[in-house]
Design an enzyme around this catalytic site. Structure first.
Site, PDB file in Angstrom:
ATOM      1  N   PRO A 682       0.188  -1.628  12.443  1.00  0.00           N
ATOM      2  CG  PRO A 682       0.144  -2.584  14.565  1.00  0.00           C
ATOM      3  CD  PRO A 682       0.942  -1.638  13.717  1.00  0.00           C
ATOM      4  CG  ASP A 816       1.777   3.016   0.229  1.00  0.00           C
ATOM      5  OD1 ASP A 816       2.257   2.434  -0.770  1.00  0.00           O
ATOM      6  OD2 ASP A 816       1.514   2.435   1.288  1.00  0.00           O
TER       7      ASP A 816
END
Length: 972
Positions: A682, A816
């Site tokens: 997060p 990514d």
């Protein structure tokens, strides 16, 4: 004299035609003009057109006149792979032309004005090209024009009213452009038979003059922004065959159409029409297709007969209205009926059992039908789709439909059927969609579900299913959505299901599943919400560690075994095996305890030396910890002496920050401060003293267990610096967690800037589910999303990746690259985030990330066979980002049909191979004059997404290609 006149008459006629249509020009002049055109658009035309033959003998043109006075008067160059613009003074100088066909090529730029001075033209065909600009007023100069076809281009602006002055015009097709403004009044086109203005943005009402063309056969005004009451003048077109007014903003009722006795197709779906169902339409003798879907119609369907006694109706689409009553007796038995769509209305009664053998689609979902499911469905061999969901059907399910090999879509969801088991699915080899949720099913899932090799969506949720999830479900390799929630399934989730690499939606919640959740391929992208209500499941995603299975300790030779301790208490006689088991358990427990104490001692000693913590308080905290992921705020509150834990800063070291400053900046990691739940952990927004905005990312567990090694990794990561990378500002190690500090980017990520949350619920080639109010909003482009800014983003990210691949030693693979990982600062400069994170978490226990990394829609195809990340894999992912920037579309979505590969890459590559790449361009940018630059960028994205890795360019080459486009940045 009579014989002379007979011989002279043909010559005289040819001479008169020639004198009427040409000036003093000759064939030699025409050849020069044609050659100049061909050199510009077809460099190797000499080999394609066989120049060894005289010009007038070429297959693709015709001449008129005699001898040296011959002229070119017909030119057919359609489908010749022409590419480029039409130079002024080339084709426009062929003054004798009566036919000019350049359709199905890749011609671009504006249509030269001199084309519209060719007063002899009778046919002008420029469809399926990439022409831009406006249609000029001078089109009225083509007063002999009978056919004008400019469809499927990028033309824009208002349609000139002079179109209505072409009195000879019979055929006008301008569909699939970007024309705006009002519709011209076709006041003088008395011979107009075919008018197609569909797929534009024409607004206002339909001029009454449109309906004063008595010979009109086809009128298509669909997919525009037309308003007002439905035109009553339509009834004047007594010869009309096809009428399509769908996807506009018409309101009012459907007027009397009884005069249209030749009507075959009538489509008014997706408007705002109200009133009752048009009875008069059903009386038309030749009507084959009727669509009134997505309106506000009320009342019942009219009784039979519909059309002639032979039953001409083939397609009936009345979805998404407020129609009521029963289905008229005999309607579904009409001999030619193939498609029936009555879903989402208020129909009642039972479903008729008398069904025509020609039926291919039956959609009756979301009504109030009662009674039995029709047994007659089982004998319909042509049936492709059945949707009876969300009704009140009871009785047994007619499983005979599972033997229909042509069936592709079956939904019986949300009906109170009689409880019963699932059937054998082995015959349904073409099934793509199967929804049996809330059908009162029991028993186990049959192994034959693995035979559904074409299946894309499977939903059996909210039933009473028992047993295990069959492992051969792994054979359904096309599956993208699987929902087995709210059942009584037991056992583990088969590890074989990791081969379902297209799976993007999963829900097995509220069953009795147990064991470890698969953690490879797409399974690493699912959230814990997919597994709720299964307390015996374990794995990183549900934050429950799977129990470790220790092997029994090896037995020692008797000569080395220690002497037994004296027994003080009376002996308890146990079997030898049980004694050994108890000894093993005691030994394991003792060993684990010693190992834990040793690790705890090392941990405390390290933190005493580095952070000078109070050892007693640290030990107390560790005795009863709260995990960060379960409750970040509670975790933060239990950290002792946060002001003693330093934040190591690579930039702004004089800030002298501690963990206490991060707690204050993020309000103790409160959920209101959380920006996102990223792939690696997060992120939280915070503001430090002095107004310095930061982002704190808390990494999932992973990497080495030694704190010094973790710090060394982060130190190395902090040294990777580039203007287009989101650089690591600092880090903090606390209670086993790694907190990474980044500078805040004011304009968020590219994904959310580019894709509105409500956008794209439709297929890229069709707007059937979109209201034109929404469409109109989408054509308003903010300057922040202009093409120069998008190009700047592409170049910046390409430079960052080129630096990672070619400027770092060893090479750094990002793994990514996605549009959500591209951050934009206050000046919309791009910064690639997530660099190096894959290597820090790939061995994590909480969030197992595959070695290859990647996000759904961006993963290169070779990663399905190998787990080795490569620079070429990054190139592929960057290519997907390029396609996003050019098309404005997400990388995946149900609107990408399987024929396009099911995703953005497949769609773009298919259209480019069909030489229709211009169809991919973001329509919001088409009027900005950058089409050629966008197409060049699309080509680069095509190269980057090549299926074979070796055919992809390097990032250094990509940077050069993008810079060569020479986009001028005009917005700051």
């Amino acid at each position: 004299m009579t014989g002379l006149s007979g011989r002279a008459l043909p010559l005289l006629l040819v001479t008169l035609v020639f004198l009427h249509s040409v000036s003093a020009q000759t064939l030699r002049d025409d050849e020069q003009h044609l050659s100049a055109f061909l050199k510009n658009v077809l460099p190797d035309y000499s080999s394609m057109l066989n120049l060894s033959r005289p010009t007038c003998q070429w297959e693709r043109l015709s001449c008129i006149g005699l001898g040296a006075q011959q002229r070119i008067y017909r030119l057919y160059l359609g489908g010749m792979q022409l590419n480029g613009s039409i130079p002024y003074g080339t084709l426009g100088a062929l003054s004798a032309l009566t036919v000019l066909d350049l359709s199905n090529n890749s011609l671009c730029g504006e249509i030269p004005y001199d084309i519209f001075t060719l007063s002899n033209l009778m046919y002008l065909g420029l469809s399926n090209n990439r022409f831009t600009g406006n249609l000029p007023w001078g089109v009225s100069n083509l007063y002999q024009l009978m056919k004008l076809d400019l469809a499927a281009n990028l033309l824009s602006g208002s349609l000139p009213s002079s179109l209505g002055d072409l009195w000879s015009l019979k055929f006008l097709d301008l569909h699939d452009n970007n024309f705006t403004g009002p519709m011209p009044a076709f006041s003088r086109t008395k011979f107009l038979r075919y008018l197609d203005l569909s797929s534009n943005r024409i607004s206002g009402s339909v001029p009454l003059e449109t309906f004063k063309n008595p010979q009109m056969l086809v009128l298509n005004l669909s997919r525009n922004l037309l308003t007002g009451n439905f035109p009553s003048g339509l009834n004047w077109l007594s010869n009309i065959r096809n009428v399509d007014f769908s996807e506009n903003l018409f309101d009012g009722g459907i007027p009397d159409l009884s005069n249209l006795e030749q009507l075959r197709l009538f489509s008014v779906h997706s408007n705002r029409l109200n009133g009752s169902f048009p009875y008069n339409v059903t009386r038309l003798p030749y009507l084959k297709s009727l669509s009134v879907a997505n309106n506000k119609l009320t009342g019942p369907l009219p009784p039979l007969p519909w059309g002639s006694s032979s039953g001409q109706i083939q397609v009936l689409d009345c979805r998404n209205n407020s129609l009521s009553g029963i289905i008229p007796e005999g309607l579904l038995a009409s001999s030619n009926l193939t498609i029936v769509r009555l879903g989402n209305n208020a129909f009642t009664g039972s479903i008729p059992t008398n069904l025509t053998d020609q039926l291919e689609e039956l959609d009756l979902h979301s009504n109030n039908f009662t009674g039995q499911m029709p047994w007659a469905l089982s004998r319909l061999e042509l049936l492709r789709k059945v949707d009876l969901s969300s009704n009140q059907l009871n009785g047994s399910i007619q499983w005979g439909v599972t033997e229909i090999r042509s069936l592709q879509y079956l939904s019986l969801a949300e009906n109170p059927f009689k409880e019963g088991p699932l059937p054998d699915f082995s015959q349904m080899v073409n099934l793509v969609h199967l929804n049996l949720s809330s059908c009162n099913l029991n028993g186990s899932i049959p192994d034959s579900v693995g035979e559904l090799r074409s299946l894309v969506k499977l939903d059996m949720s909210h039933n009473h299913l028992t047993g295990i999830i069959p492992s051969n479900l792994s054979k359904t390799t096309n599956l993208t959505s699987l929902d087995l929630s709210y059942n009584n399934l037991t056992g583990s989730i088969p590890q074989e299901l990791v081969v379902l690499t297209h799976l993007s939606s999963l829900n097995v919640s509220f069953n009795n599943l147990s064991g470890e959740i698969p953690h490879a391929n797409q399974w690493t992208t699912f959230y814990d919400s997919s597994f709720l209500g299964n307390p015996l499941l374990c794995g990183a995603v549900v934050k429950r560690v799977c129990p470790l299975l220790f092997p029994p300790p090896p037995s020692l030779p008797s000569s080395l075994a220690p002497a037994p301790a004296p027994i003080i208490q009376p002996p308890v006689h146990r079997p030898a095996s049980k004694q050994l088991t108890i000894s093993a358990i005691v030994g394991i427990a003792l060993g684990v305890s010693l190992a834990f104490i040793a690790a705890l001692g090392t941990f405390i000693l390290f933190h005493q030396k580095k952070y000078r913590r109070a050892p007693l308080k640290e030990a107390n905290y560790l005795n009863n910890p709260v995990a960060f992921e379960s409750n970040p705020t509670a975790w933060a509150a239990q950290i002792p002496q946060p002001a003693s834990i330093p934040v190591i800063m690579f930039e702004k070291p004089l800030l002298n920050l501690t963990f206490a400053d991060l707690l204050h900046a993020t309000n103790k990691f409160h959920k209101d401060a959380q920006l996102a739940e990223g792939r690696y952990g997060p992120t939280f927004k915070g503001v430090l003293p002095g107004g310095f905005q930061i982002v704190v990312k808390v990494l999932y567990d992973g990497g080495p267990g030694n704190e010094l090694e973790k710090a060394a990794q982060l130190e190395a990561l902090g040294k990777i610096r580039h203007p287009n990378l989101v650089s690591l500002v600092g880090y903090c190690l606390v209670a086993g967690e790694r907190l990474l500090v980044y500078e805040f980017m004011e304009n968020g990520d590219v994904f959310h800037c580019l894709h509105d949350s409500s956008e794209e619920t439709h297929h890229p080639d069709h707007w059937t589910q979109e209201t034109w109010e929404d469409a109109h909003e989408k054509f308003i482009v903010s300057e922040e999303l202009s093409w120069p800014i998008r190009h700047r983003i592409a170049v910046g990210v390409a430079r960052a990746l080129a630096f990672l691949h070619h400027g770092c030693s060893p090479t750094v693979n990002h793994r990514d690259v996605t549009s959500s990982n591209i951050m934009l600062d206050s000046q919309y400069e791009p910064h690639l985030a997530g660099c190096g994170l894959a290597g820090l978490v790939e061995f994590g226990t909480r969030h197992q990330t595959s070695l290859m990394g990647g996000s759904f829609g961006y993963v290169p195809p070779e990663y399905g066979q190998t787990r080795n990340a490569t620079p070429r894999g990054d190139v592929y992912s960057f290519g997907v980002v390029l396609l996003e920037l050019v098309t404005g579309k997400r990388p995946t979505g149900h609107y990408f049909h399987d024929s396009y590969g099911g995703d953005l890459v497949g769609w773009v590559r298919s259209l480019i191979k069909e030489k229709r790449g211009y169809k991919c361009l973001d329509p919001k940018l088409l009027a900005t004059g950058v089409e050629s630059e966008m197409l060049e960028t699309l080509r680069i994205g095509y190269l980057c997404t090549a299926e074979v890795p070796t055919k992809r360019p390097t990032m250094q080459q990509v940077v050069g290609l993008l810079k060569d486009i020479h986009v001028e940045i005009t917005y700051m």
